[in-house]
Design an enzyme around this catalytic site. Structure first.
Site, short mmCIF file in Angstrom:
data_model
loop_
_atom_site.label_atom_id
_atom_site.label_comp_id
_atom_site.label_asym_id
_atom_site.label_seq_id
_atom_site.Cartn_x
_atom_site.Cartn_y
_atom_site.Cartn_z
N ASP A 145 14.08 -13.61 -6.75
CA ASP A 145 12.82 -12.65 -6.68
C ASP A 145 11.87 -12.67 -7.09
OD1 ASP A 145 11.67 -9.82 -6.00
OD2 ASP A 145 13.28 -9.67 -5.51
N HIS A 177 8.19 -6.45 -8.42
CA HIS A 177 9.52 -5.98 -7.50
C HIS A 177 10.03 -6.85 -8.37
CE1 HIS A 177 12.47 -6.53 -3.91
NE2 HIS A 177 11.90 -5.54 -3.67
N ASN A 272 15.23 -3.58 5.95
CA ASN A 272 14.58 -2.39 5.81
C ASN A 272 13.59 -2.10 8.35
OD1 ASN A 272 14.67 -1.81 3.71
ND2 ASN A 272 12.57 -2.12 2.91
N SER A 346 16.26 -3.65 -0.95
CA SER A 346 15.73 -4.01 -1.94
C SER A 346 16.43 -3.61 -3.05
CB SER A 346 14.23 -4.52 -2.58
OG SER A 346 14.13 -4.87 -1.90
#
Length: 432
Positions: A145, A177, A272, A346
């Site tokens: 990530d 994130h 998404n 996520s």
């Protein structure tokens, strides 16, 4: 608090100019196709150089290389390889982004069955982490990530290994994130005087920075992170990133397949790009649309598919396999803020990665067996499998319950399953 780093179209697949990924059919030189006395891996670098391409990186555990060159050369080179029956694919390198949602869910019903309390997040309650006697001890989880805030006080004394694959940036999470995803998968549980949020609190953490502090990165960094995780014999790789591309991207067919062969399960966010409230169910993008990567959809507190969560595409690839809590998820955050609540596939992905760690600890399963166990033990939901796959991932019950539990009846037609070896050739050459 919600963050907005993307619009519904912001994750469209963007090629990296002058960069290509070469995917070999067999990563092992000893078993590679031979051309005279030379193997495929020996022949190809010479051929690439002769054709004007420059070899940037070769990932031996994946059988994937990244090269530089001009687009006009690409078709000619692929045609030449095809004419010589050289088993490889050459595709443009793509860019990927974090997959957190731009906004809260519309129209959530009053009185949801799950809600955060002073002790646990609603996600930990939903996957039944509290009831499980397992903690992920002895399991290595890699989260690829935006990096990790190694100074976060909730992770003091934890077994954490960090590495950056972003040029000019160290492994510290300058975005947030990555720290949030690592918190969900492997954060503390319990946490004295505060809300616990980690599914597998004793797992060893491997934090690979494959996305920049702006939340984006290319195939080169992601593939390098996967190769690094395999080098460290990680049981599970969690990737909350993606690009809105319908076609299965060959590098992740190879990477997912070879990871499973080595006993590593890759878990990735479905995407998404849906807006279900507006009639758009979206589609699973790369890399989660690889048939050898477990794809995760997002659920809200009512265990309904999230408005933004992508749907299974018909045909090979693009399949939602399981679901996890992905709306209003509380977890760790870098710096003085310490915690944040955000949404996205996520956020669902590290829930599933954490559950996979608990299941691996409980059963000893790895790779394909772990995939099958995760799917089999998921809680079935009264929603279409194209939206939620096998259902909500569930932590294993305590040992005493497992010992007395009846053997489950075989499922004749599982909602979601890992592909067989016979699918490998079709998957590798059938898309791109």
């Amino acid at each position: 608090m919600f963050i907005s780093d993307e619009s519904p179209t912001a994750n469209a697949a963007t090629p990296v100019p002058g960069r290509y990924v070469v995917v070999f059919a067999d990563p092992h030189p000893s078993a590679g196709e031979r051309f005279g006395a030379r193997t495929l891996q020996e022949e190809v670098p010479t051929m690439l150089e002769r054709e004007g391409f420059s070899l940037d990186t070769y990932f031996p555990r994946l059988g994937v290389a990244v090269v530089g060159g001009e687009s006009a050369q690409l078709g000619e080179l692929q045609a030449r390889c095809d004419s010589r029956n050289m088993p490889l694919r050459i595709v443009p390198e793509l860019m990927y982004h974090i997959l957190s949602s731009p906004a809260p869910e519309p129209g959530i019903a009053a009185g949801p069955p799950f809600a955060d309390n002073d002790e646990l997040t609603w996600g930990l309650q939903a996957v039944r982490a509290r009831e499980s006697g397992y903690t992920g001890r002895g399991i290595r989880v890699a989260v690829l990530d935006t990096g990790f805030d190694a100074a976060h006080p909730d992770f003091a004394g934890r077994d954490v290994t960090t590495m950056s694959f972003i040029e000019g940036e160290d492994s510290h999470d300058g975005h947030g994130h990555g720290t949030h995803c690592i918190g969900t998968a492997c954060g503390p549980r319990p946490l004295p005087g505060a809300r616990a949020y980690g599914v597998a609190p004793e797992a060893s953490i491997f934090a690979g920075k494959v996305l920049s502090n702006e939340g984006s990165g290319s195939d080169t960094g992601i593939l390098a992170g996967i190769d690094w995780a395999l080098q460290n014999d990680c049981h599970i790789i969690s990737m909350s990133l993606g690009a809105d591309v319908r076609e299965v991207h060959p590098p992740y067919v190879a990477a997912g397949h070879r990871a499973l062969e080595r006993g590593t399960l890759i878990v990735a966010a479905a995407g998404n790009n849906a807006r279900r409230s507006a009639g758009n169910p979206g589609f699973v993008g790369a890399p989660a649309n690889s048939p050898y990567i477990l794809s995760v959809a997002a659920l809200d507190e009512n265990l309904l598919v999230a408005d933004f969560s992508a749907r299974t595409l018909p045909g090979r690839g693009g399949q939602v396999d399981v679901s996890g809590p992905g709306v209003k998820v509380y977890s760790s955050w870098p710096g003085a803020q310490r915690y944040n609540t955000i949404s996205g596939t996520s956020m669902a992905t590290p829930h599933v990665a954490g559950v996979a760690a608990l299941l691996s600890e409980a059963t000893g399963y790895r790779g394909r067996e772990l995939w099958a166990e995760l799917v089999q033990e998921s809680e079935r939901l009264e929603q279409f499998s194209v939206d939620v796959g096998a259902g909500l991932a569930q932590a294993p019950p305590p040992i005493r319950e497992q010992a007395s539990a009846p053997v489950p009846e075989p499922v004749s037609e599982p909602v979601s399953s890992e592909p067989s070896e016979d699918d490998a050739s079709e998957s590798f050459y059938g898309h791109g």
